[in-house]
Design a protein around this motif. Structure first.
Motif, PDB file in Angstrom:
ATOM      1  N   GLY A   8       0.890  -1.426   0.003  1.00  0.00           N
ATOM      2  CA  GLY A   8       0.166  -0.088  -0.110  1.00  0.00           C
ATOM      3  C   GLY A   8       0.626   1.431  -0.050  1.00  0.00           C
ATOM      4  O   GLY A   8       0.286   2.312  -0.177  1.00  0.00           O
ATOM      5  N   GLY A   9       2.127   1.207   0.075  1.00  0.00           N
ATOM      6  CA  GLY A   9       3.061   2.400   0.046  1.00  0.00           C
ATOM      7  C   GLY A   9       2.966   3.063  -1.255  1.00  0.00           C
ATOM      8  O   GLY A   9       2.405   2.388  -2.315  1.00  0.00           O
ATOM      9  N   GLY A  10       3.435   4.154  -1.383  1.00  0.00           N
ATOM     10  CA  GLY A  10       3.948   4.758  -2.565  1.00  0.00           C
ATOM     11  C   GLY A  10       4.227   6.356  -2.484  1.00  0.00           C
ATOM     12  O   GLY A  10       4.483   6.933  -1.766  1.00  0.00           O
ATOM     13  N   LEU A  11       3.950   6.948  -3.586  1.00  0.00           N
ATOM     14  CA  LEU A  11       4.289   8.576  -3.676  1.00  0.00           C
ATOM     15  C   LEU A  11       2.895   9.105  -3.608  1.00  0.00           C
ATOM     16  O   LEU A  11       1.844   9.019  -4.518  1.00  0.00           O
ATOM     17  CB  LEU A  11       4.993   8.947  -4.923  1.00  0.00           C
ATOM     18  N   VAL A  12       2.456  10.271  -2.710  1.00  0.00           N
ATOM     19  CA  VAL A  12       1.686  10.919  -2.668  1.00  0.00           C
ATOM     20  C   VAL A  12       2.036  12.550  -2.452  1.00  0.00           C
ATOM     21  O   VAL A  12       2.968  12.638  -1.661  1.00  0.00           O
ATOM     22  CB  VAL A  12       0.569  10.507  -1.603  1.00  0.00           C
ATOM     23  N   GLN A  13       0.979  13.290  -2.722  1.00  0.00           N
ATOM     24  CA  GLN A  13       1.349  14.497  -2.447  1.00  0.00           C
ATOM     25  C   GLN A  13       0.765  15.121  -0.928  1.00  0.00           C
ATOM     26  O   GLN A  13      -0.021  14.421  -0.357  1.00  0.00           O
ATOM     27  CB  GLN A  13       0.533  15.504  -3.572  1.00  0.00           C
ATOM     28  N   ALA A  14       1.443  15.820  -0.273  1.00  0.00           N
ATOM     29  CA  ALA A  14       1.130  16.404   0.990  1.00  0.00           C
ATOM     30  C   ALA A  14      -0.550  16.785   1.008  1.00  0.00           C
ATOM     31  O   ALA A  14      -0.990  17.172   0.198  1.00  0.00           O
ATOM     32  CB  ALA A  14       1.804  17.553   1.420  1.00  0.00           C
ATOM     33  N   GLY A  15      -1.113  16.144   2.143  1.00  0.00           N
ATOM     34  CA  GLY A  15      -2.514  16.192   2.375  1.00  0.00           C
ATOM     35  C   GLY A  15      -3.148  15.067   1.605  1.00  0.00           C
ATOM     36  O   GLY A  15      -4.400  14.875   1.883  1.00  0.00           O
ATOM     37  N   GLN A  81      -4.536   3.493   8.089  1.00  0.00           N
ATOM     38  CA  GLN A  81      -5.052   4.471   7.162  1.00  0.00           C
ATOM     39  C   GLN A  81      -4.306   5.651   7.549  1.00  0.00           C
ATOM     40  O   GLN A  81      -4.341   6.338   8.794  1.00  0.00           O
ATOM     41  CB  GLN A  81      -6.281   4.595   7.456  1.00  0.00           C
ATOM     42  N   MET A  82      -3.653   6.223   6.599  1.00  0.00           N
ATOM     43  CA  MET A  82      -2.948   7.779   6.796  1.00  0.00           C
ATOM     44  C   MET A  82      -3.523   8.768   5.960  1.00  0.00           C
ATOM     45  O   MET A  82      -3.549   8.739   4.644  1.00  0.00           O
ATOM     46  CB  MET A  82      -1.552   7.537   6.329  1.00  0.00           C
ATOM     47  N   ASN A  83      -4.221   9.848   6.717  1.00  0.00           N
ATOM     48  CA  ASN A  83      -4.636  10.712   6.036  1.00  0.00           C
ATOM     49  C   ASN A  83      -3.972  11.968   6.289  1.00  0.00           C
ATOM     50  O   ASN A  83      -3.152  12.331   7.060  1.00  0.00           O
ATOM     51  CB  ASN A  83      -6.098  10.985   6.608  1.00  0.00           C
ATOM     52  N   SER A  84      -4.256  13.251   5.662  1.00  0.00           N
ATOM     53  CA  SER A  84      -3.403  14.284   5.603  1.00  0.00           C
ATOM     54  C   SER A  84      -1.904  14.018   5.622  1.00  0.00           C
ATOM     55  O   SER A  84      -1.063  14.749   6.764  1.00  0.00           O
ATOM     56  CB  SER A  84      -3.897  15.298   6.885  1.00  0.00           C
ATOM     57  N   LEU A  85      -1.370  13.285   4.883  1.00  0.00           N
ATOM     58  CA  LEU A  85      -0.037  13.116   4.919  1.00  0.00           C
ATOM     59  C   LEU A  85       0.807  14.552   4.651  1.00  0.00           C
ATOM     60  O   LEU A  85       0.511  15.385   4.115  1.00  0.00           O
ATOM     61  CB  LEU A  85       0.266  11.928   3.843  1.00  0.00           C
ATOM     62  N   GLU A  88       7.239  15.146   6.236  1.00  0.00           N
ATOM     63  CA  GLU A  88       7.730  14.428   7.519  1.00  0.00           C
ATOM     64  C   GLU A  88       7.163  13.179   7.652  1.00  0.00           C
ATOM     65  O   GLU A  88       7.943  12.236   8.464  1.00  0.00           O
ATOM     66  CB  GLU A  88       7.715  15.136   8.580  1.00  0.00           C
ATOM     67  N   ASP A  89       6.201  12.577   6.853  1.00  0.00           N
ATOM     68  CA  ASP A  89       5.711  11.279   7.267  1.00  0.00           C
ATOM     69  C   ASP A  89       6.550  10.133   6.288  1.00  0.00           C
ATOM     70  O   ASP A  89       6.519   9.004   6.235  1.00  0.00           O
ATOM     71  CB  ASP A  89       4.040  11.187   7.066  1.00  0.00           C
ATOM     72  N   GLY A 102       7.876  -7.311   9.022  1.00  0.00           N
ATOM     73  CA  GLY A 102       7.679  -7.203   7.404  1.00  0.00           C
ATOM     74  C   GLY A 102       8.743  -6.795   6.728  1.00  0.00           C
ATOM     75  O   GLY A 102       9.756  -6.288   7.375  1.00  0.00           O
ATOM     76  N   GLN A 103       8.714  -6.787   5.598  1.00  0.00           N
ATOM     77  CA  GLN A 103       9.783  -6.437   4.728  1.00  0.00           C
ATOM     78  C   GLN A 103       9.839  -4.948   4.386  1.00  0.00           C
ATOM     79  O   GLN A 103      10.785  -4.127   4.065  1.00  0.00           O
ATOM     80  CB  GLN A 103       9.827  -6.966   3.318  1.00  0.00           C
ATOM     81  N   GLY A 104       8.611  -4.170   5.051  1.00  0.00           N
ATOM     82  CA  GLY A 104       8.572  -2.723   4.706  1.00  0.00           C
ATOM     83  C   GLY A 104       8.142  -2.298   3.474  1.00  0.00           C
ATOM     84  O   GLY A 104       8.030  -2.898   2.529  1.00  0.00           O
ATOM     85  N   THR A 105       7.345  -1.043   3.508  1.00  0.00           N
ATOM     86  CA  THR A 105       6.791  -0.419   2.218  1.00  0.00           C
ATOM     87  C   THR A 105       7.058   1.089   2.246  1.00  0.00           C
ATOM     88  O   THR A 105       6.828   1.515   3.568  1.00  0.00           O
ATOM     89  CB  THR A 105       5.212  -0.741   2.156  1.00  0.00           C
ATOM     90  N   GLN A 106       7.669   1.613   1.250  1.00  0.00           N
ATOM     91  CA  GLN A 106       8.099   2.841   1.165  1.00  0.00           C
ATOM     92  C   GLN A 106       6.918   3.975   1.164  1.00  0.00           C
ATOM     93  O   GLN A 106       5.970   3.595   0.135  1.00  0.00           O
ATOM     94  CB  GLN A 106       8.910   3.256   0.050  1.00  0.00           C
ATOM     95  N   VAL A 107       6.653   4.797   1.759  1.00  0.00           N
ATOM     96  CA  VAL A 107       5.855   5.740   1.634  1.00  0.00           C
ATOM     97  C   VAL A 107       6.617   7.347   1.532  1.00  0.00           C
ATOM     98  O   VAL A 107       7.450   7.568   2.372  1.00  0.00           O
ATOM     99  CB  VAL A 107       5.050   5.989   2.916  1.00  0.00           C
ATOM    100  N   THR A 108       6.414   7.965   0.440  1.00  0.00           N
ATOM    101  CA  THR A 108       6.920   9.122   0.083  1.00  0.00           C
ATOM    102  C   THR A 108       5.720  10.429  -0.219  1.00  0.00           C
ATOM    103  O   THR A 108       4.936  10.115  -0.898  1.00  0.00           O
ATOM    104  CB  THR A 108       7.804   9.103  -1.093  1.00  0.00           C
ATOM    105  N   VAL A 109       6.148  11.307   0.538  1.00  0.00           N
ATOM    106  CA  VAL A 109       5.035  12.319   0.582  1.00  0.00           C
ATOM    107  C   VAL A 109       5.646  13.766   0.021  1.00  0.00           C
ATOM    108  O   VAL A 109       6.779  14.111   0.607  1.00  0.00           O
ATOM    109  CB  VAL A 109       4.419  12.861   1.945  1.00  0.00           C
TER     110      VAL A 109
END
Length: 111
Positions: A8-15, A81-85, A88-89, A102-109
């Motif tokens: 479920g990780g990925g690249l998302v814009q702030a907010g 569930q991560m909202n308003s990213l 710094e997250d 687990g192996q980890g999943t990258q979250v980039t904001v």
């Protein structure tokens, strides 16, 4: 032997929002207790949220009101569930069940 797989990780814009999943497989009686951790580059791994054996959920102050933990016992899966990213997250997010990671999943904001 229990294994954990995050997704479920990925690249998302702030907010924006993301929902991470941690699916457990193997000989497992209960999906809890479970912890969600994250590790940003150059920083120590920190506990972000956890659900105890009694079902109590705790959050680190920096994510309170933005992140929420839930579970699906039938699927042996815990969600974050991560909202308003915020930028710094950004980190690799891991789930943890006793001594199992687990192996980890990258979250980039992005800002």
């Amino acid at each position: 032997q229990v294994q954990l797989v995050e997704s479920g990780g990925g690249l998302v814009q702030a907010g924006g929002s993301l929902r991470l999943s941690c699916a457990a497989s193997g000989s497992i009686f209960s999906i809890i207790p479970m912890g969600w951790y994250r590790q940003a580059p150059g920083k120590q791994r920190e506990l972000v949220a956890s659900i105890t054996r009694g079902g109590m959920i705790n959050y680190v102050d920096s994510v309170k009101g933005r992140f929420s933990v839930s579970r699906d016992n039938a699927k042996n899966t815990v969600y974050l569930q991560m909202n308003s990213l915020k930028p710094e997250d950004t980190a690799v997010y891991y789930c943890n069940y006793y001594a199992i990671w687990g192996q980890g999943t990258q979250v980039t904001v992005s800002s």
